[in-house]
Scaffold this motif. Structure first.
Motif, PDB file in Angstrom:
ATOM      1  N   ALA A 195     -24.900  12.043   8.184  1.00  0.00           N
ATOM      2  CA  ALA A 195     -24.755  13.044   7.123  1.00  0.00           C
ATOM      3  C   ALA A 195     -23.352  13.053   6.518  1.00  0.00           C
ATOM      4  CB  ALA A 195     -25.091  14.423   7.678  1.00  0.00           C
ATOM      5  N   VAL A 196     -22.398  12.474   7.239  1.00  0.00           N
ATOM      6  CA  VAL A 196     -21.021  12.383   6.733  1.00  0.00           C
ATOM      7  C   VAL A 196     -20.955  11.255   5.699  1.00  0.00           C
ATOM      8  CG1 VAL A 196     -18.622  11.947   7.404  1.00  0.00           C
ATOM      9  CG2 VAL A 196     -20.149  13.207   8.945  1.00  0.00           C
ATOM     10  N   ALA A 197     -20.030  11.382   4.749  1.00  0.00           N
ATOM     11  CA  ALA A 197     -19.865  10.330   3.735  1.00  0.00           C
ATOM     12  C   ALA A 197     -19.552   8.999   4.406  1.00  0.00           C
ATOM     13  CB  ALA A 197     -18.753  10.706   2.770  1.00  0.00           C
ATOM     14  N   PRO A 198     -20.263   7.924   4.014  1.00  0.00           N
ATOM     15  CA  PRO A 198     -20.039   6.617   4.634  1.00  0.00           C
ATOM     16  C   PRO A 198     -18.880   5.872   3.980  1.00  0.00           C
ATOM     17  CG  PRO A 198     -21.770   6.435   3.015  1.00  0.00           C
ATOM     18  CD  PRO A 198     -21.333   7.884   3.019  1.00  0.00           C
ATOM     19  N   LEU A 199     -18.626   4.674   4.464  1.00  0.00           N
ATOM     20  CA  LEU A 199     -17.651   3.795   3.829  1.00  0.00           C
ATOM     21  C   LEU A 199     -18.130   3.434   2.428  1.00  0.00           C
ATOM     22  CD1 LEU A 199     -16.963   1.324   6.780  1.00  0.00           C
ATOM     23  CD2 LEU A 199     -15.333   2.982   5.855  1.00  0.00           C
ATOM     24  N   ILE A 200     -17.182   3.259   1.522  1.00  0.00           N
ATOM     25  CA  ILE A 200     -17.514   2.878   0.145  1.00  0.00           C
ATOM     26  C   ILE A 200     -17.019   1.454  -0.092  1.00  0.00           C
ATOM     27  CG2 ILE A 200     -17.165   3.378  -2.291  1.00  0.00           C
ATOM     28  CD1 ILE A 200     -16.623   6.298  -1.460  1.00  0.00           C
ATOM     29  N   PRO A 201     -17.926   0.510  -0.371  1.00  0.00           N
ATOM     30  CA  PRO A 201     -17.486  -0.873  -0.607  1.00  0.00           C
ATOM     31  C   PRO A 201     -16.698  -0.987  -1.904  1.00  0.00           C
ATOM     32  CG  PRO A 201     -19.835  -0.640  -1.044  1.00  0.00           C
ATOM     33  CD  PRO A 201     -19.382   0.662  -0.472  1.00  0.00           C
ATOM     34  N   GLU A 202     -15.731  -1.891  -1.894  1.00  0.00           N
ATOM     35  CA  GLU A 202     -14.864  -2.071  -3.055  1.00  0.00           C
ATOM     36  C   GLU A 202     -14.692  -3.561  -3.326  1.00  0.00           C
ATOM     37  OE1 GLU A 202     -11.014   0.339  -4.240  1.00  0.00           O
ATOM     38  OE2 GLU A 202     -10.521  -1.182  -2.740  1.00  0.00           O
ATOM     39  N   LEU A 203     -15.042  -3.976  -4.528  1.00  0.00           N
ATOM     40  CA  LEU A 203     -14.954  -5.373  -4.925  1.00  0.00           C
ATOM     41  C   LEU A 203     -13.557  -5.684  -5.447  1.00  0.00           C
ATOM     42  CD1 LEU A 203     -16.819  -7.918  -5.313  1.00  0.00           C
ATOM     43  CD2 LEU A 203     -17.113  -7.151  -7.681  1.00  0.00           C
ATOM     44  N   THR A 204     -13.036  -6.848  -5.052  1.00  0.00           N
ATOM     45  CA  THR A 204     -11.728  -7.264  -5.567  1.00  0.00           C
ATOM     46  C   THR A 204     -11.868  -7.721  -7.017  1.00  0.00           C
ATOM     47  OG1 THR A 204     -12.087  -9.511  -4.737  1.00  0.00           O
ATOM     48  CG2 THR A 204     -10.887  -7.981  -3.308  1.00  0.00           C
ATOM     49  N   ALA A 205     -10.752  -7.778  -7.721  1.00  0.00           N
ATOM     50  CA  ALA A 205     -10.764  -8.117  -9.148  1.00  0.00           C
ATOM     51  C   ALA A 205     -11.350  -9.493  -9.414  1.00  0.00           C
ATOM     52  CB  ALA A 205      -9.355  -8.017  -9.722  1.00  0.00           C
ATOM     53  N   ASP A 206     -11.130 -10.437  -8.485  1.00  0.00           N
ATOM     54  CA  ASP A 206     -11.663 -11.779  -8.702  1.00  0.00           C
ATOM     55  C   ASP A 206     -13.090 -11.938  -8.176  1.00  0.00           C
ATOM     56  OD1 ASP A 206     -11.249 -11.711  -6.004  1.00  0.00           O
ATOM     57  OD2 ASP A 206      -9.808 -13.343  -5.943  1.00  0.00           O
ATOM     58  N   ALA A 207     -13.638 -10.846  -7.680  1.00  0.00           N
ATOM     59  CA  ALA A 207     -15.033 -10.816  -7.221  1.00  0.00           C
ATOM     60  C   ALA A 207     -15.324 -11.807  -6.090  1.00  0.00           C
ATOM     61  CB  ALA A 207     -15.992 -11.059  -8.387  1.00  0.00           C
ATOM     62  N   THR A 208     -14.307 -12.125  -5.309  1.00  0.00           N
ATOM     63  CA  THR A 208     -14.515 -13.085  -4.217  1.00  0.00           C
ATOM     64  C   THR A 208     -14.665 -12.407  -2.862  1.00  0.00           C
ATOM     65  OG1 THR A 208     -12.130 -13.350  -3.945  1.00  0.00           O
ATOM     66  CG2 THR A 208     -13.267 -14.916  -5.404  1.00  0.00           C
ATOM     67  N   THR A 209     -14.104 -11.223  -2.722  1.00  0.00           N
ATOM     68  CA  THR A 209     -14.195 -10.511  -1.448  1.00  0.00           C
ATOM     69  C   THR A 209     -14.507  -9.037  -1.678  1.00  0.00           C
ATOM     70  OG1 THR A 209     -11.810 -10.101  -1.446  1.00  0.00           O
ATOM     71  CG2 THR A 209     -12.587 -12.046  -0.238  1.00  0.00           C
ATOM     72  N   VAL A 210     -14.979  -8.410  -0.603  1.00  0.00           N
ATOM     73  CA  VAL A 210     -15.290  -6.990  -0.645  1.00  0.00           C
ATOM     74  C   VAL A 210     -14.518  -6.300   0.467  1.00  0.00           C
ATOM     75  CG1 VAL A 210     -17.113  -5.251  -0.449  1.00  0.00           C
ATOM     76  CG2 VAL A 210     -17.602  -7.431  -1.563  1.00  0.00           C
ATOM     77  N   GLY A 211     -13.890  -5.197   0.135  1.00  0.00           N
ATOM     78  CA  GLY A 211     -13.199  -4.393   1.138  1.00  0.00           C
ATOM     79  C   GLY A 211     -13.772  -2.995   1.140  1.00  0.00           C
TER      80      GLY A 211
END
Length: 200
Positions: A108-124
């Motif tokens: 029920a707690v807010a989960p992690l939010i994926p974030e794409l890098t500017a070059d679209a090669t990795t996700v943090g």
């Protein structure tokens, strides 16, 4: 989850180590220790231990705030709930009500939010990255596992003295062992000795 890669290197009480892939990160987390007789396998002794585990791949969730003692207690409660529900599902028993409630509370707690890098090669992960968010992400993965198409593939190792649980996501669905190099090979060795003992 960021990736399908799962699995961790676990230590055996006999002093050795082996790679165990539970097939889901939430199930990998369930094998970080335990209560009662499983306390000897405990790896999350301090809040920093939890932070280190979560920062490792495939989660790679590096905390932006130190993990607290309360979050460690919550993590261990979720871990036990995942363990209990996984074993119940593997045995085709009703899921324990208390364990289900613990998983739902964490989710029920807010989960992690994926974030794409500017070059679209990795996700943090978008900051802030807190332990409660990672626990929510793990709880949600367990909910998806228990309610999804692989729920019937949650199994306990076929060895008579190994309680480890995993989800068999292989195409044939024929996985029996926690790891071939551990229980699988032990079974083969016992079978070979039995055949040799009974051969004329």
């Amino acid at each position: 989850m960021r990736t399908n890669a799962t699995g961790r290197l676990l230590n055996d009480t006999r002093g050795g180590s082996f790679r165990f892939d539970a097939g889901a990160i939430c199930l990998d987390f369930a094998h970080t220790g335990g209560e009662g007789q499983y306390a000897v396998f405990e790896t999350l002794h301090e809040p920093a231990d939890l932070a280190e585990w979560l920062a490792q791949p495939p989660l790679t969730a590096v905390m932006t705030a130190p993990v607290t003692a309360r979050e460690l207690t919550t993590a261990k409660a979720l871990r036990q709930a995942i363990w209990d529900t996984a074993h119940a599902q593997a045995a085709r028993r009703p899921l324990p009500t208390r364990a289900v409630s613990t998983i739902n509370q964490a989710a029920a707690v807010a989960p992690l939010i994926p974030e794409l890098t500017a070059d679209a090669t990795t996700v943090g992960w978008a900051p802030p990255v807190r332990a409660t968010q990672v626990l929510s992400t793990l709880a949600r993965e367990m909910i998806e596992l228990l309610s999804g198409p692989l729920s019937g593939r949650i199994r306990e190792c076929a060895s008579d003295n190994c309680p480890m649980v995993f989800v068999d996501s292989s195409r044939p669905g024929a996985r029996r062992w926690c790891a071939m190099e551990r229980c699988g090979n032990r079974h083969k060795l016992r079978a070979l000795r039995t055949r040799r003992a009974t051969d004329p």
